[in-house]
Design a protein around this motif. Structure first.
Motif, PDB file in Angstrom:
ATOM      1  N   VAL A 237      -1.148 -18.222  12.271  1.00 43.45           N
ATOM      2  CA  VAL A 237      -0.956 -17.244  11.361  1.00 43.45           C
ATOM      3  C   VAL A 237       0.080 -16.162  11.865  1.00 43.45           C
ATOM      4  O   VAL A 237      -0.326 -15.345  12.850  1.00 43.45           O
ATOM      5  CB  VAL A 237      -2.579 -16.566  11.092  1.00 43.45           C
ATOM      6  N   ARG A 238       0.886 -15.769  10.814  1.00 43.67           N
ATOM      7  CA  ARG A 238       1.704 -14.674  11.129  1.00 43.67           C
ATOM      8  C   ARG A 238       1.141 -13.441  10.374  1.00 43.67           C
ATOM      9  O   ARG A 238       0.840 -13.727   8.853  1.00 43.67           O
ATOM     10  CB  ARG A 238       2.942 -14.905  10.516  1.00 43.67           C
ATOM     11  N   PHE A 239       1.050 -12.395  10.715  1.00 46.02           N
ATOM     12  CA  PHE A 239       0.754 -11.104  10.034  1.00 46.02           C
ATOM     13  C   PHE A 239       1.910 -10.096  10.326  1.00 46.02           C
ATOM     14  O   PHE A 239       1.925  -9.700  11.603  1.00 46.02           O
ATOM     15  CB  PHE A 239      -0.665 -10.470  10.373  1.00 46.02           C
ATOM     16  N   GLU A 240       2.619  -9.749   9.228  1.00 39.65           N
ATOM     17  CA  GLU A 240       3.679  -8.967   9.599  1.00 39.65           C
ATOM     18  C   GLU A 240       3.774  -7.687   8.534  1.00 39.65           C
ATOM     19  O   GLU A 240       3.187  -7.668   7.434  1.00 39.65           O
ATOM     20  CB  GLU A 240       5.108  -9.573   9.183  1.00 39.65           C
ATOM     21  N   ARG A 241       4.636  -6.707   9.169  1.00 38.11           N
ATOM     22  CA  ARG A 241       4.960  -5.497   8.420  1.00 38.11           C
ATOM     23  C   ARG A 241       6.325  -4.948   8.143  1.00 38.11           C
ATOM     24  O   ARG A 241       6.992  -5.273   8.897  1.00 38.11           O
ATOM     25  CB  ARG A 241       4.016  -4.217   9.210  1.00 38.11           C
ATOM     26  N   SER A 242       6.605  -4.318   6.801  1.00 38.79           N
ATOM     27  CA  SER A 242       7.848  -3.927   6.495  1.00 38.79           C
ATOM     28  C   SER A 242       7.640  -2.596   6.089  1.00 38.79           C
ATOM     29  O   SER A 242       6.835  -2.621   4.917  1.00 38.79           O
ATOM     30  CB  SER A 242       8.372  -4.910   5.667  1.00 38.79           C
ATOM     31  N   ASP A 243       8.209  -1.587   6.363  1.00 36.48           N
ATOM     32  CA  ASP A 243       8.392  -0.387   5.978  1.00 36.48           C
ATOM     33  C   ASP A 243       9.327  -0.165   5.290  1.00 36.48           C
ATOM     34  O   ASP A 243       9.843   0.886   4.254  1.00 36.48           O
ATOM     35  CB  ASP A 243       8.558   0.707   7.028  1.00 36.48           C
ATOM     36  N   ASP A 244      10.314  -1.083   4.626  1.00 35.09           N
ATOM     37  CA  ASP A 244      11.584  -1.160   4.090  1.00 35.09           C
ATOM     38  C   ASP A 244      11.793  -1.598   2.845  1.00 35.09           C
ATOM     39  O   ASP A 244      12.227  -2.001   1.722  1.00 35.09           O
ATOM     40  CB  ASP A 244      12.735  -1.445   4.935  1.00 35.09           C
ATOM     41  N   PHE A 245      10.783  -2.847   2.785  1.00 37.71           N
ATOM     42  CA  PHE A 245      10.704  -3.749   1.443  1.00 37.71           C
ATOM     43  C   PHE A 245      10.589  -3.017   0.203  1.00 37.71           C
ATOM     44  O   PHE A 245      11.493  -3.385  -0.822  1.00 37.71           O
ATOM     45  CB  PHE A 245       9.379  -4.925   1.885  1.00 37.71           C
TER      46      PHE A 245
ATOM     47  N   LEU B  67       0.869  -1.281  -0.162  1.00 37.92           N
ATOM     48  CA  LEU B  67      -0.041   0.081  -0.084  1.00 37.92           C
ATOM     49  C   LEU B  67       0.896   1.250  -0.065  1.00 37.92           C
ATOM     50  O   LEU B  67       1.942   1.308   0.401  1.00 37.92           O
ATOM     51  CB  LEU B  67      -1.043   0.006   1.189  1.00 37.92           C
ATOM     52  N   SER B  68       0.261   2.404  -0.617  1.00 37.54           N
ATOM     53  CA  SER B  68       1.265   3.578  -0.707  1.00 37.54           C
ATOM     54  C   SER B  68       1.465   3.975   0.762  1.00 37.54           C
ATOM     55  O   SER B  68       0.276   3.857   1.486  1.00 37.54           O
ATOM     56  CB  SER B  68       0.457   4.320  -1.431  1.00 37.54           C
ATOM     57  N   ARG B  69       2.517   4.853   0.877  1.00 36.56           N
ATOM     58  CA  ARG B  69       2.682   5.313   2.287  1.00 36.56           C
ATOM     59  C   ARG B  69       1.429   6.480   2.615  1.00 36.56           C
ATOM     60  O   ARG B  69       1.102   6.815   3.812  1.00 36.56           O
ATOM     61  CB  ARG B  69       4.052   5.952   2.098  1.00 36.56           C
TER      62      ARG B  69
ATOM     63  N   ALA C  72       4.578  -2.499   2.856  1.00 38.11           N
ATOM     64  CA  ALA C  72       4.265  -3.926   2.666  1.00 38.11           C
ATOM     65  C   ALA C  72       3.791  -4.804   4.126  1.00 38.11           C
ATOM     66  O   ALA C  72       4.212  -4.487   5.067  1.00 38.11           O
ATOM     67  CB  ALA C  72       5.466  -4.801   2.154  1.00 38.11           C
ATOM     68  N   PHE C  73       2.800  -5.541   3.572  1.00 34.47           N
ATOM     69  CA  PHE C  73       2.109  -6.537   4.731  1.00 34.47           C
ATOM     70  C   PHE C  73       1.967  -7.817   4.246  1.00 34.47           C
ATOM     71  O   PHE C  73       1.871  -7.922   2.999  1.00 34.47           O
ATOM     72  CB  PHE C  73       0.728  -5.827   5.133  1.00 34.47           C
ATOM     73  N   ARG C  74       2.356  -8.947   5.068  1.00 32.01           N
ATOM     74  CA  ARG C  74       2.548 -10.252   4.646  1.00 32.01           C
ATOM     75  C   ARG C  74       1.516 -11.058   5.686  1.00 32.01           C
ATOM     76  O   ARG C  74       1.674 -10.710   6.712  1.00 32.01           O
ATOM     77  CB  ARG C  74       3.519 -10.674   4.225  1.00 32.01           C
ATOM     78  N   ALA C  75       0.793 -11.880   4.982  1.00 28.86           N
ATOM     79  CA  ALA C  75       0.116 -13.033   6.165  1.00 28.86           C
ATOM     80  C   ALA C  75       0.437 -14.475   5.644  1.00 28.86           C
ATOM     81  O   ALA C  75       0.458 -14.715   4.240  1.00 28.86           O
ATOM     82  CB  ALA C  75      -1.717 -13.043   6.012  1.00 28.86           C
ATOM     83  N   ILE C  76       0.983 -15.085   6.460  1.00 32.23           N
ATOM     84  CA  ILE C  76       1.565 -16.505   6.258  1.00 32.23           C
ATOM     85  C   ILE C  76       0.809 -17.418   7.069  1.00 32.23           C
ATOM     86  O   ILE C  76       0.969 -17.252   8.464  1.00 32.23           O
ATOM     87  CB  ILE C  76       3.023 -16.571   6.304  1.00 32.23           C
TER      88      ILE C  76
END
Length: 259
Positions: free
Chosen positions: A217-225, A62-64, A233-237
């Motif tokens: 379930v893992r839900f994680e965020r990255s401001d650097d990817f 998603l956009s900043r 970026a967000f990811r669910a695994i």
């Protein structure tokens, strides 16, 4: 997923190393024995199967500006949507997965209980469903549940017995499952539609299907990817596997006739 909702046995582990589970293909037999006589009977047939941890995931960028400036709970929505999507991806394989590189689906592992009549393009009758229910042996039948596609449920609701009574019984309490022939019925979009040779109705003790979930379930965020495009970026695994642990006929299928 529908298979979990219907009562599959869940094995939660903190990590994803392989674990071995026993899979029964025959329970053996017991026999009467006279006083002081030698015990008879046959041994059960038990095989060892390995449950791994296949990965299912989704990446969202998603956009900043959207993340920072929105006035609604955007992150809450993203987490719910991603969690739902990985659950749907896993659920498809728990239903009809082919094994080896994905979970063994409960439909894939179940055996045929009833084959439909010829000339009806795979459709079932009320008697077919009664026969399917009784193709599962007593200990499993009393704990049995039904699994069908949403569209198939419409056909099920119209079925009547010889006394013109509907086999389907809507739930009297909100949140409880509807019932068919006294047993809960659940819908799963991954079940086959009614058709020739289609495995369109499942019945049996779904607790004999084991689902292994590694770490939740893992839900994680990255401001650097996505630094170069100023995106967040967000990811669910989720990592999971599945196998029918009792293959003696605890779960059976209605299969449409081939012609």
């Amino acid at each position: 997923t529908s298979v979990l909702q219907a009562g599959a046995t869940v094995l939660n582990t903190s990590s994803g190393e392989n674990i071995d589970v026993p899979v029964t293909t025959s329970h053996g037999t017991a026999a009467a024995v006279a006083e002081a006589g030698t015990l008879a009977g046959t041994d059960p047939a038990v095989a060892k199967r390995t449950l791994g941890a296949f990965k299912f995931g989704q990446l969202i960028k998603l956009s900043r500006e959207l993340v920072d400036d929105t006035a609604v709970d955007l992150l809450g929505y993203v987490s719910r949507a991603a969690g739902r999507n990985v659950g749907l991806a896993l659920g498809a394989k728990l239903a009809v997965g082919a094994g080896t590189t994905e979970p063994w689906g409960i439909v894939t592992r179940a055996t045929t209980g009833v084959t439909g009549g010829a000339g009806v393009t795979g459709a079932f009758t009320a008697d077919n469903l009664i026969d399917l229910m009784f193709s599962v042996i007593g200990p499993y039948r009393t704990n049995g549940s039904w699994l069908v596609k949403d569209a198939t449920l419409g056909s099920v609701r119209k079925l009547k017995d010889s006394a013109n009574r509907y086999l389907f019984d809507p739930a009297a309490t909100f949140g409880q499952p509807d019932t068919l022939l006294g047993r809960p019925i659940y819908t799963d979009a991954n079940m086959a539609s009614v058709g020739l040779s289609a495995k369109s109705v499942l019945f049996g003790d779904i607790s004999t299907y084991f689902v292994r979930i590694a770490g939740g379930v893992r839900f994680e965020r990255s401001d650097d990817f996505a630094f170069d495009s100023d995106q967040v970026a967000f990811r669910a695994i989720i990592r999971a596997d599945g196998e029918l642990a009792d293959q003696t006929g605890s779960v059976k299928l209605f299969v449409g006739n081939a012609a």
